[in-house]
Write a protein that holds these residues in place. Structure first.
Motif, PDB file in Angstrom:
ATOM      1  N   ILE A  57       0.866  -1.175   0.000  1.00 38.38           N
ATOM      2  CA  ILE A  57       0.000   0.000   0.000  1.00 38.38           C
ATOM      3  C   ILE A  57       0.903   1.225   0.000  1.00 38.38           C
ATOM      4  CG2 ILE A  57      -0.227  -0.204   2.495  1.00 38.38           C
ATOM      5  CD1 ILE A  57      -2.815   1.359   2.371  1.00 38.38           C
ATOM      6  N   ARG A  58       0.575   2.166  -0.886  1.00 37.97           N
ATOM      7  CA  ARG A  58       1.366   3.388  -0.979  1.00 37.97           C
ATOM      8  C   ARG A  58       0.491   4.505  -1.514  1.00 37.97           C
ATOM      9  NH1 ARG A  58       2.542   4.186  -6.178  1.00 37.97           N
ATOM     10  NH2 ARG A  58       4.496   5.290  -6.120  1.00 37.97           N
ATOM     11  N   SER A  59       0.939   5.726  -1.297  1.00 38.83           N
ATOM     12  CA  SER A  59       0.234   6.878  -1.852  1.00 38.83           C
ATOM     13  C   SER A  59       0.527   6.960  -3.341  1.00 38.83           C
ATOM     14  CB  SER A  59       0.693   8.165  -1.164  1.00 38.83           C
ATOM     15  OG  SER A  59       0.325   8.150   0.190  1.00 38.83           O
ATOM     16  N   SER A  60      -0.505   7.210  -4.129  1.00 38.59           N
ATOM     17  CA  SER A  60      -0.334   7.377  -5.566  1.00 38.59           C
ATOM     18  C   SER A  60       0.430   8.668  -5.828  1.00 38.59           C
ATOM     19  CB  SER A  60      -1.694   7.430  -6.255  1.00 38.59           C
ATOM     20  OG  SER A  60      -1.540   7.775  -7.617  1.00 38.59           O
ATOM     21  N   VAL A  61       1.280   8.654  -6.840  1.00 40.43           N
ATOM     22  CA  VAL A  61       2.009   9.872  -7.205  1.00 40.43           C
ATOM     23  C   VAL A  61       1.283  10.655  -8.285  1.00 40.43           C
ATOM     24  CG1 VAL A  61       4.258   8.966  -6.507  1.00 40.43           C
ATOM     25  CG2 VAL A  61       3.463   8.639  -8.851  1.00 40.43           C
ATOM     26  N   THR A  62       0.198  10.112  -8.819  1.00 44.10           N
ATOM     27  CA  THR A  62      -0.501  10.770  -9.931  1.00 44.10           C
ATOM     28  C   THR A  62      -1.901  11.271  -9.594  1.00 44.10           C
ATOM     29  OG1 THR A  62      -1.332   8.639 -10.720  1.00 44.10           O
ATOM     30  CG2 THR A  62       0.761   9.416 -11.652  1.00 44.10           C
ATOM     31  N   GLU A  63      -2.427  10.875  -8.434  1.00 38.19           N
ATOM     32  CA  GLU A  63      -3.787  11.275  -8.078  1.00 38.19           C
ATOM     33  C   GLU A  63      -3.975  11.153  -6.570  1.00 38.19           C
ATOM     34  OE1 GLU A  63      -6.761   8.356  -9.459  1.00 38.19           O
ATOM     35  OE2 GLU A  63      -5.057   7.046  -9.827  1.00 38.19           O
ATOM     36  N   PRO A  64      -5.019  11.778  -6.002  1.00 40.92           N
ATOM     37  CA  PRO A  64      -5.276  11.654  -4.571  1.00 40.92           C
ATOM     38  C   PRO A  64      -5.900  10.292  -4.266  1.00 40.92           C
ATOM     39  CG  PRO A  64      -6.925  13.069  -5.561  1.00 40.92           C
ATOM     40  CD  PRO A  64      -5.933  12.719  -6.646  1.00 40.92           C
ATOM     41  N   ALA A  65      -5.058   9.292  -4.148  1.00 41.81           N
ATOM     42  CA  ALA A  65      -5.538   7.924  -3.945  1.00 41.81           C
ATOM     43  C   ALA A  65      -4.449   7.093  -3.291  1.00 41.81           C
ATOM     44  CB  ALA A  65      -5.925   7.299  -5.287  1.00 41.81           C
TER      45      ALA A  65
END
Length: 108
Positions: A57-65
């Motif tokens: 699980i990680r923070s997306s670098v392209t969108e708030p997701a």
């Protein structure tokens, strides 16, 4: 020839769940605590190692997701790992399960 000698891999594509950036860290921290009895790598989000596979699980670098990815030794193991992971995430688990089911339906 060499590829045929490798074990099969069963994995999901990136499964994205929309979540505002301010809440992403708390979900990742919740995963770390819920899976604290498993080996973890925290270089980019958190990767949980299990005997039958892993979850990331990680923070997306392209969108708030949040982006989730899973891998296991067979379809049963993959399904079981994703289900356990979703059950440990009350805030986003249901949406994650729906994305997993859609991905599996499209690829099996």
């Amino acid at each position: 020839e060499i590829r045929r000698q490798c074990p099969a891999v069963f994995m999901t594509p990136d499964l994205r769940v929309a979540l505002e950036p301010a809440k992403q860290r708390s979900v990742i921290d919740h995963v770390r605590a819920a899976w604290s009895d498993h080996p973890q790598t925290t270089i980019d989000g958190v990767r949980i190692e299990t005997p039958a596979g892993w979850a990331l699980i990680r923070s997306s670098v392209t969108e708030p997701a949040l982006t989730f990815r899973f891998e296991s030794v067979d379809w049963y193991g993959l399904d079981h790992l994703v289900r356990r992971f979703c059950d440990s995430l009350p805030k986003v688990g249901e949406e994650l399960w729906g994305r997993y089911e859609s991905a599996v339906r499209d690829h099996v």
